[in-house]
Design a protein around this motif. Structure first.
Motif, PDB file in Angstrom:
ATOM      1  N   ASP A 142       0.824  -1.204   0.000  1.00 25.95           N
ATOM      2  CA  ASP A 142       0.000   0.000   0.000  1.00 25.95           C
ATOM      3  C   ASP A 142       0.864   1.262   0.000  1.00 25.95           C
ATOM      4  N   GLN A 144       0.406   5.997   0.267  1.00 26.58           N
ATOM      5  CA  GLN A 144      -0.379   7.053   0.902  1.00 26.58           C
ATOM      6  C   GLN A 144      -1.092   7.959  -0.103  1.00 26.58           C
ATOM      7  N   VAL A 145      -2.283   8.403   0.318  1.00 23.63           N
ATOM      8  CA  VAL A 145      -3.051   9.355  -0.488  1.00 23.63           C
ATOM      9  C   VAL A 145      -3.470  10.540   0.388  1.00 23.63           C
ATOM     10  N   VAL A 147      -6.497  13.048   1.408  1.00 21.64           N
ATOM     11  CA  VAL A 147      -7.948  12.902   1.479  1.00 21.64           C
ATOM     12  C   VAL A 147      -8.575  14.183   2.030  1.00 21.64           C
ATOM     13  N   ASP A 209      -3.260   5.690   4.415  1.00 21.25           N
ATOM     14  CA  ASP A 209      -2.978   4.583   3.495  1.00 21.25           C
ATOM     15  C   ASP A 209      -4.196   4.406   2.581  1.00 21.25           C
ATOM     16  N   PHE A 210      -3.924   4.242   1.311  1.00 20.59           N
ATOM     17  CA  PHE A 210      -4.974   4.185   0.301  1.00 20.59           C
ATOM     18  C   PHE A 210      -6.046   3.128   0.596  1.00 20.59           C
ATOM     19  N   SER A 211      -5.653   1.901   0.911  1.00 19.22           N
ATOM     20  CA  SER A 211      -6.644   0.830   1.109  1.00 19.22           C
ATOM     21  C   SER A 211      -7.540   1.105   2.306  1.00 19.22           C
ATOM     22  N   GLY A 214      -9.778   4.066   1.490  1.00 23.23           N
ATOM     23  CA  GLY A 214     -10.646   3.556   0.426  1.00 23.23           C
ATOM     24  C   GLY A 214     -11.768   2.702   0.997  1.00 23.23           C
ATOM     25  N   ILE A 226     -10.599  11.045  -2.119  1.00 20.83           N
ATOM     26  CA  ILE A 226      -9.154  11.022  -2.347  1.00 20.83           C
ATOM     27  C   ILE A 226      -8.857  12.109  -3.373  1.00 20.83           C
ATOM     28  N   SER A 228      -5.480  13.183  -4.163  1.00 21.70           N
ATOM     29  CA  SER A 228      -4.190  13.017  -4.861  1.00 21.70           C
ATOM     30  C   SER A 228      -4.398  11.948  -5.924  1.00 21.70           C
ATOM     31  N   LYS A 230      -2.463   9.301  -7.325  1.00 24.09           N
ATOM     32  CA  LYS A 230      -2.220   7.873  -7.064  1.00 24.09           C
ATOM     33  C   LYS A 230      -1.427   7.696  -5.768  1.00 24.09           C
ATOM     34  N   PRO A 231      -1.530   6.505  -5.154  1.00 28.08           N
ATOM     35  CA  PRO A 231      -0.824   6.290  -3.887  1.00 28.08           C
ATOM     36  C   PRO A 231       0.681   6.540  -4.025  1.00 28.08           C
TER      37      PRO A 231
END
Ligand code: GLN
Length: 275
Positions: A142, A144-145, A147, A209-211, A214, A226, A228, A230-231
């Motif tokens: 994974d 980071q994004v 948010v 963390d993206f997941s 998400g 989100i 940004s 992409k992670p």
């Protein structure tokens, strides 16, 4: 014929002397540990709990990091990918453990202070952490994004505060881009506190963390987007012990992780939580 018998007898005597002296010799030498262990293993093999080492490992984890670890309000128990992986690995390797869901920063502190033998908490494997932790093989990847509330753009971060979680790679990522985007950082202990701060307007955005974010967005629990593209810094998640310690636990974790990867159990666990 007599000669052959004599040789056999002589060989047998030498062998038995070697065995006898080996045994008595061992009791006072460094190799005692080896023979004592052998005795314990074979003794244990007769009991139903033959794989149990007798030790209960203390494992720490996060407490609000769905779908990796979170409180199931219906059962009052902590569930999630990490909880299931730990259970499957321990069952596969035959060791006992006690899970403590205290939060991410407290888990890192507990391992370093030897209050915990290990931690599993959606923990990203980084070179910097490898200076103080030993990690298992990765079991998930994974990054980071950023948010924020829907409609917020990256330009809107300028002059504002962004929420990050204490001791995480999300915090590190926020530090690495704060000058470029012109924001300052507010730190929070838990992911939930961070989301609340953004929803309440205390901070304009947060890093997660993206997941995990998400999953929160998809489940309808957190009305954020989100922003940004992409992670960033995508890396593996691993089980960790204090550097140079609990090597047997780490070895068992890796062996168990390999087995549950090979037998499809890991895939089953990830699928249960939507991966
Ligand atoms: N993966 C992130 C890290 O290791 C966040 C972990 C967490 O908050 N539980 O820093």
């Amino acid at each position: 014929m007599k000669k052959v018998l004599a040789i056999i007898l002589a060989v047998a005597m030498i062998a038995s002397i070697a065995v006898l002296s080996g045994c008595s010799g061992n009791s006072g030498t460094a190799s005692t540990a080896g023979s004592a262990d052998d005795g314990k293993t074979s003794g244990d093999a007769g009991t139903p709990d033959s794989k149990d080492t007798g030790k209960t490992y203390i494992i720490y984890s996060d407490n609000a990091f769905a779908p990796f670890e979170y409180l199931d309000t219906e059962t009052g128990k902590y569930v999630g990918v990490d909880m299931d992986i730990m259970e499957a690995v321990a069952a596969d390797q035959g060791f006992s453990y006690e899970m403590h869901n205290e939060g991410f920063d407290p888990a890192m502190g507990a391992v370093q202070a030897r209050q915990a033998d290990g931690m599993i908490a959606g923990m990203t494997i980084t070179d910097e952490r490898k200076e103080t932790f030993d990690f298992s093989a990765p079991y998930f990847e994974d990054g980071q994004v950023i948010v924020a509330k829907e409609g917020t753009t990256l330009e809107d971060l300028k002059g504002k505060t962004v929420a990050a979680k204490t001791s995480t790679v999300g915090g590190e990522y926020a530090e690495s881009i704060k000058d470029e985007y012109g924001f300052t950082i507010n730190y929070y202990e838990g992911s939930d506190n961070m989301y609340q701060a953004v929803l309440a307007g205390t901070d304009v955005a947060c890093v997660e963390d993206f997941s995990v974010i998400g999953y929160a967005i998809k489940s309808g629990k957190v009305a954020l987007s989100i922003i940004s593209d992409k992670p960033a810094n995508v890396k593996g998640y691993g089980f960790a012990v204090k550097k140079g310690e609990n090597a047997e636990l780490l070895k068992m974790f890796d062996a168990g992780l390999k087995n549950i990867t090979d037998n499809g159990k890991l895939k089953e666990i990830l699928a249960k939580y939507g991966y």
